[in-house]
Structures are given as C-alpha cells and as structure tokens.
Design a protein around this motif. Structure first.
Motif, PDB file in Angstrom:
ATOM      1  N   LYS A   1       0.840  -1.197   0.000  1.00 48.07           N
ATOM      2  CA  LYS A   1       0.000   0.000   0.000  1.00 48.07           C
ATOM      3  C   LYS A   1       0.874   1.247   0.000  1.00 48.07           C
ATOM      4  N   SER A   2       0.379   2.282  -0.643  1.00 49.24           N
ATOM      5  CA  SER A   2       1.062   3.573  -0.534  1.00 49.24           C
ATOM      6  C   SER A   2       0.794   4.140   0.855  1.00 49.24           C
ATOM      7  N   ALA A   3       1.595   5.108   1.237  1.00 51.26           N
ATOM      8  CA  ALA A   3       1.368   5.767   2.527  1.00 51.26           C
ATOM      9  C   ALA A   3      -0.017   6.391   2.564  1.00 51.26           C
ATOM     10  N   ALA A   4      -0.459   6.947   1.443  1.00 56.04           N
ATOM     11  CA  ALA A   4      -1.781   7.583   1.378  1.00 56.04           C
ATOM     12  C   ALA A   4      -2.899   6.558   1.554  1.00 56.04           C
ATOM     13  N   GLU A   5      -2.804   5.432   0.858  1.00 51.57           N
ATOM     14  CA  GLU A   5      -3.846   4.406   0.955  1.00 51.57           C
ATOM     15  C   GLU A   5      -3.949   3.864   2.377  1.00 51.57           C
ATOM     16  N   TRP A   6      -2.813   3.592   3.015  1.00 45.63           N
ATOM     17  CA  TRP A   6      -2.814   3.044   4.361  1.00 45.63           C
ATOM     18  C   TRP A   6      -3.364   4.060   5.359  1.00 45.63           C
TER      19      TRP A   6
ATOM     20  N   ALA B   1     -16.448  16.113  13.095  1.00 47.92           N
ATOM     21  CA  ALA B   1     -15.758  17.215  12.427  1.00 47.92           C
ATOM     22  C   ALA B   1     -14.275  17.054  12.726  1.00 47.92           C
ATOM     23  N   MET B   2     -13.486  17.835  12.042  1.00 48.85           N
ATOM     24  CA  MET B   2     -12.039  17.755  12.189  1.00 48.85           C
ATOM     25  C   MET B   2     -11.520  19.109  12.615  1.00 48.85           C
ATOM     26  N   GLY B   3     -10.752  19.153  13.680  1.00 45.64           N
ATOM     27  CA  GLY B   3     -10.161  20.396  14.141  1.00 45.64           C
ATOM     28  C   GLY B   3      -8.766  20.579  13.576  1.00 45.64           C
ATOM     29  N   PHE B   4      -8.310  21.820  13.494  1.00 44.14           N
ATOM     30  CA  PHE B   4      -6.981  22.124  12.965  1.00 44.14           C
ATOM     31  C   PHE B   4      -6.109  22.684  14.064  1.00 44.14           C
ATOM     32  N   ALA B   5      -4.876  22.267  14.086  1.00 42.66           N
ATOM     33  CA  ALA B   5      -3.914  22.759  15.069  1.00 42.66           C
ATOM     34  C   ALA B   5      -3.019  23.811  14.431  1.00 42.66           C
ATOM     35  N   GLY B   6      -2.671  24.818  15.218  1.00 43.63           N
ATOM     36  CA  GLY B   6      -1.670  25.776  14.787  1.00 43.63           C
ATOM     37  C   GLY B   6      -2.139  26.912  13.901  1.00 43.63           C
TER      38      GLY B   6
ATOM     39  N   ASP C   1      -2.500   8.625  -4.551  1.00 42.67           N
ATOM     40  CA  ASP C   1      -1.201   7.975  -4.401  1.00 42.67           C
ATOM     41  C   ASP C   1      -0.088   8.857  -4.927  1.00 42.67           C
ATOM     42  N   PRO C   2       1.047   8.846  -4.306  1.00 43.54           N
ATOM     43  CA  PRO C   2       1.417   7.965  -3.197  1.00 43.54           C
ATOM     44  C   PRO C   2       1.268   8.598  -1.821  1.00 43.54           C
ATOM     45  N   ASP C   3       0.930   9.927  -1.738  1.00 43.88           N
ATOM     46  CA  ASP C   3       1.140  10.564  -0.444  1.00 43.88           C
ATOM     47  C   ASP C   3       0.188  11.705  -0.073  1.00 43.88           C
ATOM     48  N   ILE C   4      -0.935  11.863  -0.764  1.00 36.91           N
ATOM     49  CA  ILE C   4      -1.841  12.984  -0.491  1.00 36.91           C
ATOM     50  C   ILE C   4      -3.193  12.475   0.017  1.00 36.91           C
ATOM     51  N   LEU C   5      -3.696  13.117   1.061  1.00 38.43           N
ATOM     52  CA  LEU C   5      -5.052  12.880   1.561  1.00 38.43           C
ATOM     53  C   LEU C   5      -5.846  14.167   1.402  1.00 38.43           C
ATOM     54  N   THR C   6      -7.119  14.041   1.061  1.00 38.39           N
ATOM     55  CA  THR C   6      -7.984  15.204   0.919  1.00 38.39           C
ATOM     56  C   THR C   6      -9.241  14.993   1.746  1.00 38.39           C
ATOM     57  N   PHE C   7      -9.569  15.988   2.550  1.00 41.88           N
ATOM     58  CA  PHE C   7     -10.792  15.990   3.348  1.00 41.88           C
ATOM     59  C   PHE C   7     -11.744  16.997   2.724  1.00 41.88           C
TER      60      PHE C   7
ATOM     61  N   HIS D   1      -0.384  16.360   2.930  1.00 41.11           N
ATOM     62  CA  HIS D   1       0.616  15.324   2.704  1.00 41.11           C
ATOM     63  C   HIS D   1       0.595  14.388   3.907  1.00 41.11           C
ATOM     64  N   VAL D   2       0.754  13.080   3.685  1.00 38.03           N
ATOM     65  CA  VAL D   2       0.659  12.130   4.798  1.00 38.03           C
ATOM     66  C   VAL D   2       1.718  12.371   5.868  1.00 38.03           C
ATOM     67  N   SER D   3       2.857  12.946   5.502  1.00 40.65           N
ATOM     68  CA  SER D   3       3.885  13.217   6.497  1.00 40.65           C
ATOM     69  C   SER D   3       3.476  14.339   7.450  1.00 40.65           C
ATOM     70  N   GLN D   4       2.468  15.121   7.078  1.00 46.86           N
ATOM     71  CA  GLN D   4       1.973  16.214   7.908  1.00 46.86           C
ATOM     72  C   GLN D   4       0.633  15.894   8.567  1.00 46.86           C
ATOM     73  N   LEU D   5       0.202  14.651   8.454  1.00 49.98           N
ATOM     74  CA  LEU D   5      -1.113  14.262   8.938  1.00 49.98           C
ATOM     75  C   LEU D   5      -1.223  14.422  10.450  1.00 49.98           C
TER      76      LEU D   5
END
Length: 152
Positions: free
Chosen positions: A48-53, A76-81, A96-102, A117-121
C-alpha cells in the motif's frame, strides 16, 4: 529480549501484519478500538502507498468516533496551529502515493477542502452539534467503510 523462535515464513508474515497498540489511563473510559477488519488486512501493508494506508485507518478512526456520538452531534475535524477552525467531514480521498484530501464544510456551512501530505497528517476528531435540528446527523465513517469494502 524474546525467547520465541520463528521460521522465516512466520517472521515475514509477522513483519507484514499491521499492528495496533492501545493503552488507557485508569478511569478515562475506553475508546472502543476494534481489530482491523479483513477488508483492511487483505492487501499487505507493504503493498500500500502511505496515502492508501492512512486513508483506510482514518476511515476506521472516524467510524469508531461516530459510534460514540449521540444523535445531536456529528464528526468534524479540528486544525492545530492556525485559525482555520473546524471542518465537518463529508468526504475523504487519497491520491497515491502521499496525499489525503478531506471534503466538508465549516461551522457556518461554507464549503471547505483540506489537502494534506501524509507526512503532515495530524487529525483531531471533534463532535459538533448538527447544523439543523430537522436532519439526522451524517455518519460519514460508515459510508466510507462501505465504499472501502466495495472498492476491494
């Protein structure tokens, strides 16, 4: 150090299996985490890609969170910072390979989309009162889980 001896096949299989570890402070209640469903474990994590997982696990977290809500609230989803506020989750996507969209709306009902980006999730699930009293709360987690099942 573990005294267990594993065959090469067992070591390879155990390395490929997803792991979930959970701990709770005494008296704080349980989160109701469940074992990963077969639809999520069918495809090995390494394929699986990081995004899919991340997408699959977020669906499970959202669904679990919604199971604990009453009929007056929805997820709902809250945002930090920053001062972005919250996003009522109405859709979730990965690229794929690394983007999520809400996809969703803000507290006043305005359309919103977060591309991450999944690294910033970093997702904080929140319970918000439903916007209109004459509607049922949306339970996006169950819809996403059904779509995940159909996609595989």
């Amino acid at each position: 150090m573990s005294q267990d001896i594993q065959t090469t096949a067992e070591a390879t299989e155990n390395d490929a299996l997803p792991r979930q570890v959970e701990a709770h402070a005494v008296g704080c209640g349980e989160t109701g985490e469940k074992p990963l469903p077969e639809v999520v474990t069918r495809k090995p994590v390494k394929q699986k890609s990081a995004a899919e997982w991340a997408y699959e696990r977020l669906i499970l977290y959202i669904q679990n969170f919604e199971e604990q809500l009453d009929n007056e609230h929805e997820v709902a989803m809250g945002f930090a910072g920053n001062e972005t506020g919250v996003l009522r989750i109405e859709g979730l996507c990965y690229f794929d390979p690394d983007i999520l969209t809400f996809y969703g709306s803000d507290e006043e009902g305005g359309r919103m989309q977060l591309i991450q980006h999944v690294s910033q999730l970093n997702v904080a699930l929140r319970a918000l009162p439903i916007l209109r009293e004459d509607t049922e709360p949306r339970r996006i987690g169950f819809q996403l889980a059904a779509e995940l099942e159909q996609a595989t």
